[in-house]
Scaffold this active site. Structure first.
Site, short mmCIF file in Angstrom:
data_model
loop_
_atom_site.label_atom_id
_atom_site.label_comp_id
_atom_site.label_asym_id
_atom_site.label_seq_id
_atom_site.Cartn_x
_atom_site.Cartn_y
_atom_site.Cartn_z
N LYS A 33 0.85 -1.19 0.00
CA LYS A 33 0.00 0.00 0.00
C LYS A 33 0.89 1.24 0.00
O LYS A 33 1.65 1.47 0.91
CB LYS A 33 -0.92 0.05 1.21
CG LYS A 33 -1.85 1.25 1.12
CD LYS A 33 -2.58 1.50 2.39
CE LYS A 33 -3.48 2.69 2.31
NZ LYS A 33 -2.86 3.93 1.88
N ASP A 35 0.96 5.50 -0.29
CA ASP A 35 0.07 6.62 -0.02
C ASP A 35 -0.52 7.12 -1.32
O ASP A 35 0.12 7.10 -2.37
CB ASP A 35 0.82 7.75 0.67
CG ASP A 35 1.10 7.43 2.13
OD1 ASP A 35 0.39 6.57 2.68
OD2 ASP A 35 2.02 8.02 2.70
#
Length: 81
Positions: A33, A35
């Site tokens: 993941k 940002d």
């Protein structure tokens, strides 16, 4: 000509789950993941709307993305990304 289906009123996006490490089982797919923004693309007929997970319309913030999605000619889709 096929009819464009009426979209649902809302579909909750898939949210990331924090874990200490990624699953090692070969049946799992995972991604790192980074940002960024999480948007749902609602495509209905000629209309494309980009909504946040809190249902805020951000289509005007990403006009190039909306135009690219409109060019796909999906006509009745909800994309999570």
């Amino acid at each position: 000509m096929p009819q464009t289906p009426t979209p649902p009123t809302w579909i909750a996006p898939q949210l990331a789950t924090l874990a200490d490490q990624a699953p090692a089982d070969a049946d799992w797919l995972h991604e790192i993941k980074y940002d960024g923004y999480r948007l749902l693309a609602w495509i209905h007929g000629e209309s494309v709307r980009l909504l946040t997970r809190n249902r805020k319309d951000w289509t005007d913030r990403f006009p190039t993305v909306a135009a690219a999605l409109g060019a796909l000619e999906l006509r009745g889709s909800v994309l999570d990304g």
